[in-house]
Design a protein around this motif. Structure first.
Motif, PDB file in Angstrom:
ATOM      1  N   LYS A   1      14.745  10.495 -20.391  1.00  0.00           N
ATOM      2  CA  LYS A   1      16.018  11.235 -20.335  1.00  0.00           C
ATOM      3  C   LYS A   1      16.080  12.324 -21.411  1.00  0.00           C
ATOM      4  N   TYR A   2      15.245  12.198 -22.431  1.00  0.00           N
ATOM      5  CA  TYR A   2      15.305  13.122 -23.570  1.00  0.00           C
ATOM      6  C   TYR A   2      14.222  14.198 -23.530  1.00  0.00           C
ATOM      7  N   VAL A   3      13.399  14.173 -22.485  1.00  0.00           N
ATOM      8  CA  VAL A   3      12.381  15.201 -22.323  1.00  0.00           C
ATOM      9  C   VAL A   3      13.077  16.483 -21.920  1.00  0.00           C
ATOM     10  N   VAL A   4      12.793  17.551 -22.673  1.00  0.00           N
ATOM     11  CA  VAL A   4      13.433  18.854 -22.438  1.00  0.00           C
ATOM     12  C   VAL A   4      12.373  19.812 -21.906  1.00  0.00           C
ATOM     13  N   PHE A   5      12.738  20.512 -20.826  1.00  0.00           N
ATOM     14  CA  PHE A   5      11.831  21.486 -20.227  1.00  0.00           C
ATOM     15  C   PHE A   5      12.311  22.893 -20.514  1.00  0.00           C
ATOM     16  N   GLU A   6      11.375  23.813 -20.507  1.00  0.00           N
ATOM     17  CA  GLU A   6      11.645  25.239 -20.735  1.00  0.00           C
ATOM     18  C   GLU A   6      12.497  25.806 -19.624  1.00  0.00           C
TER      19      GLU A   6
ATOM     20  N   ASN B   1       9.711  19.434 -32.882  1.00  0.00           N
ATOM     21  CA  ASN B   1       9.257  19.132 -31.526  1.00  0.00           C
ATOM     22  C   ASN B   1       8.495  17.810 -31.436  1.00  0.00           C
ATOM     23  N   CYS B   2       8.590  17.012 -32.506  1.00  0.00           N
ATOM     24  CA  CYS B   2       7.850  15.752 -32.562  1.00  0.00           C
ATOM     25  C   CYS B   2       8.817  14.577 -32.651  1.00  0.00           C
ATOM     26  N   LEU B   3       8.342  13.406 -32.213  1.00  0.00           N
ATOM     27  CA  LEU B   3       9.184  12.222 -32.116  1.00  0.00           C
ATOM     28  C   LEU B   3       8.348  10.986 -32.395  1.00  0.00           C
ATOM     29  N   ILE B   4       8.954  10.006 -33.045  1.00  0.00           N
ATOM     30  CA  ILE B   4       8.318   8.691 -33.190  1.00  0.00           C
ATOM     31  C   ILE B   4       9.183   7.679 -32.468  1.00  0.00           C
ATOM     32  N   VAL B   5       8.522   6.791 -31.703  1.00  0.00           N
ATOM     33  CA  VAL B   5       9.216   5.784 -30.907  1.00  0.00           C
ATOM     34  C   VAL B   5       8.735   4.403 -31.344  1.00  0.00           C
ATOM     35  N   GLY B   6       9.686   3.530 -31.638  1.00  0.00           N
ATOM     36  CA  GLY B   6       9.319   2.184 -32.032  1.00  0.00           C
ATOM     37  C   GLY B   6      10.473   1.218 -31.872  1.00  0.00           C
ATOM     38  N   ASP B   7      10.263   0.017 -32.397  1.00  0.00           N
ATOM     39  CA  ASP B   7      11.272  -1.031 -32.274  1.00  0.00           C
ATOM     40  C   ASP B   7      11.658  -1.629 -33.623  1.00  0.00           C
ATOM     41  N   HIS B   8      11.211  -1.007 -34.700  1.00  0.00           N
ATOM     42  CA  HIS B   8      11.393  -1.586 -36.029  1.00  0.00           C
ATOM     43  C   HIS B   8      11.826  -0.524 -37.034  1.00  0.00           C
ATOM     44  N   GLU B   9      12.464  -0.993 -38.072  1.00  0.00           N
ATOM     45  CA  GLU B   9      12.906  -0.109 -39.152  1.00  0.00           C
ATOM     46  C   GLU B   9      11.758   0.728 -39.719  1.00  0.00           C
ATOM     47  N   PHE B  10      10.541   0.160 -39.800  1.00  0.00           N
ATOM     48  CA  PHE B  10       9.398   0.923 -40.326  1.00  0.00           C
ATOM     49  C   PHE B  10       9.099   2.149 -39.482  1.00  0.00           C
ATOM     50  N   ASP B  11       9.317   2.057 -38.171  1.00  0.00           N
ATOM     51  CA  ASP B  11       9.087   3.205 -37.295  1.00  0.00           C
ATOM     52  C   ASP B  11      10.093   4.308 -37.598  1.00  0.00           C
TER      53      ASP B  11
END
Length: 182
Positions: free
Chosen positions: A177-182, A135-145
């Motif tokens: 667009k990727y937020v999912v609701f119950e 249920n967790c996500l990391i958002v970034g713009d680089h390969e390290f992310d």
């Protein structure tokens, strides 16, 4: 009330995700390094001072990336835990947060050690908040992310398409667009 089931916790990168990216090629040239900057200068106090001054100057002048404040506020209003995780110094982060009135539930900077792509702080914060990694996500713009997310066993979202991620975003607003609701 509608409840978010994904993501419940989002880790956001700073440069290139929340604010405009720094000119890393200019920094490398200025410091005389090739490859990852921090790994090249971590034991060089003088070069770290130069990097910090560059980061602080950037924090004072950078613009927000499109939709970043809207997305953060939207997710926070849904009860999503928002964490800033950056390889930048804490002083530059404080400047950015104050300038743009950004609020995060947690902030991770390089002074805390184990900087990206280490999964240490991602795992620590997930455990602290008691979330399932799915249920967790990391958002970034680089390969390290992306590598940080892979190393931590969580989903990855990349602004751009430079490396393999679970989700590709044109702008941060596409994340919604990727937020999912119950």
């Amino acid at each position: 009330m509608t409840k978010v089931t994904f993501p419940k916790l989002v880790f956001f990168d700073l440069d290139g995700t929340i604010i405009e990216p720094m000119d890393f090629n200019k920094i490398r040239s200025l410091l005389g390094v090739k490859g990852p900057i921090l790994e090249s200068i971590i034991d060089d106090f003088e070069k770290l001072k130069i990097l910090k001054s560059f980061e602080i100057e950037h924090a004072k002048n950078a613009k927000l990336m499109p939709h970043s404040d809207f997305v953060l506020n939207y997710l926070k209003n849904l009860g999503v835990v928002c964490v800033l995780i950056t390889r930048n110094c804490i002083d530059s982060v404080r400047i950015v947060c104050k300038r743009f009135k950004l609020k995060f539930d947690e902030i991770v900077t390089r002074e805390m050690g184990h900087f990206k792509p280490s999964p240490y702080h991602v795992k620590r914060i997930i455990n602290k908040w008691g979330f399932d990694r799915k249920n967790c996500l990391i958002v970034g713009d680089h390969e390290f992310d992306v590598l940080t997310g892979i190393n931590a066993g969580i989903k990855t979202a990349l602004i751009g398409n430079d490396c393999k991620a679970d989700i590709y975003l044109k702008t941060l607003k596409d994340l919604l667009k990727y937020v999912v609701f119950e």
